[in-house]
Design an enzyme around this catalytic site. Structure first.
Site, PDB file in Angstrom:
ATOM      1  N   ASP A  37       0.865  -1.176   0.000  1.00 32.83           N
ATOM      2  CA  ASP A  37       0.000   0.000   0.000  1.00 32.83           C
ATOM      3  C   ASP A  37       0.901   1.226   0.000  1.00 32.83           C
ATOM      4  OD1 ASP A  37      -3.225   0.299   0.959  1.00 32.83           O
ATOM      5  OD2 ASP A  37      -2.004   2.101   1.138  1.00 32.83           O
ATOM      6  N   TYR A 154     -13.760   7.605 -12.293  1.00 37.73           N
ATOM      7  CA  TYR A 154     -13.710   6.313 -11.608  1.00 37.73           C
ATOM      8  C   TYR A 154     -14.310   5.213 -12.486  1.00 37.73           C
ATOM      9  CZ  TYR A 154     -14.437   2.840  -7.905  1.00 37.73           C
ATOM     10  OH  TYR A 154     -14.430   1.690  -7.148  1.00 37.73           O
ATOM     11  N   LYS A 158     -12.567   1.705 -14.006  1.00 41.89           N
ATOM     12  CA  LYS A 158     -13.052   0.366 -13.666  1.00 41.89           C
ATOM     13  C   LYS A 158     -13.543  -0.382 -14.904  1.00 41.89           C
ATOM     14  CE  LYS A 158     -11.957   0.643  -9.404  1.00 41.89           C
ATOM     15  NZ  LYS A 158     -10.833  -0.162  -8.885  1.00 41.89           N
ATOM     16  N   ILE A 187     -20.052  -1.333  -0.394  1.00 33.54           N
ATOM     17  CA  ILE A 187     -19.201  -1.964   0.615  1.00 33.54           C
ATOM     18  C   ILE A 187     -18.658  -0.886   1.546  1.00 33.54           C
ATOM     19  CG2 ILE A 187     -17.151  -3.371   1.030  1.00 33.54           C
ATOM     20  CD1 ILE A 187     -19.409  -4.856  -0.386  1.00 33.54           C
ATOM     21  N   THR A 189     -16.065   0.819   3.508  1.00 29.44           N
ATOM     22  CA  THR A 189     -14.619   0.940   3.644  1.00 29.44           C
ATOM     23  C   THR A 189     -14.274   2.390   3.945  1.00 29.44           C
ATOM     24  OG1 THR A 189     -14.212   1.461   1.318  1.00 29.44           O
ATOM     25  CG2 THR A 189     -14.293  -0.878   1.904  1.00 29.44           C
TER      26      THR A 189
END
Length: 249
Positions: A37, A154, A158, A187, A189
């Protein structure tokens, strides 16, 4: 289950979210994991959690949009563990911007990390995956399958990751390397929790990105990643697996 005994996995975005959940899941099933990361401090927390649970992990901080650093990262996996069986590309950035107000620098940054970074790691890892008959799991998104309001950059990345993964899958199938995508949606996060919306955002459109049953934690995605990366996914390549609680159903 110990589906990853004697396997080595390199996982990006492992400091938090889906990347961290995937690192913990594969390690719990026997994998030696190089956790990577940009956030070195948070990486140490991931590695500490894995080792405390009895797993094997090491940390390597790097910038996935930098080709030299990507190559060094892959070499670090070889230096530490001697081989590479799985790469899990979860590093990414998300931003919501009105398309007519999206500046080129922001567009390019999202492209560099999400799309170019994924390509660079696949490119660097493939020679080693050919040796082990390994596999790739890349992060696409429901944004690659349906319109994401105020998410032009984005979504472009993707969609590109999804198309690129299918191309890799076909190119290397006869040589024993598999490549698949996950397409998560809704999700919970850190990436999604800290997002700001444009001033002119139409909140009536939030239903397009909300699941029927509500958001879920990254562990539900990690389980699917583990399946795809293991021998349970031996006959799956070039596939995109949607996990969005029925958002696009």
């Amino acid at each position: 289950m110990q589906r990853f005994s004697n396997k080595v996995a390199l996982i990006t975005g492992a400091a938090s979210g889906i990347g961290r959940a995937a690192a913990e899941r594969l390690a719990s099933e026997g994998a030696s994991v190089l956790c990577t990361d940009l956030n070195a401090e948070a990486l140490t927390e991931t590695v500490a959690a894995i080792t405390a649970a009895g797993g094997s992990a090491a940390a390597h901080a790097f910038d996935i949009s930098n080709e030299e650093q990507v190559n060094n990262c892959v070499q670090a996996a070889i230096d530490i563990y001697g081989k590479l069986d799985v790469i899990v590309n979860m590093a990414g950035i998300l931003g919501f911007h009105s398309t007519h107000q999206l500046d080129l620098a922001t567009w390019q940054k999202i492209i560099d990390v999400n799309l170019t970074g994924t390509f660079l790691l696949c490119k660097a890892a493939l020679p080693h995956l050919l040796e082990t008959k390994g596999n790739i799991v890349n992060a696409a998104s429901t944004a690659s399958l349906a319109g994401l309001p105020s998410g032009a950059a984005y979504s472009a990345t993707k969609g590109g990751v999804l198309a690129m993964t299918r191309s890799i899958a076909v190119e290397y199938a006869k040589r024993g390397v598999r490549a698949n995508c996950i397409c998560p949606g809704d999700i919970k996060t850190n990436m999604t929790a800290n997002i700001s919306m444009p001033d002119d955002y139409d909140y009536d459109l939030l239903g397009r990105i909300s699941s029927i049953t509500g958001p879920k934690g990254p562990e539900v995605v990690a389980g699917v990643i583990a399946m795809l990366a293991s021998e349970d996914g031996a006959h799956i390549t070039g596939e995109d697996i949607r996990m969005d609680g029925g958002t696009l159903s």
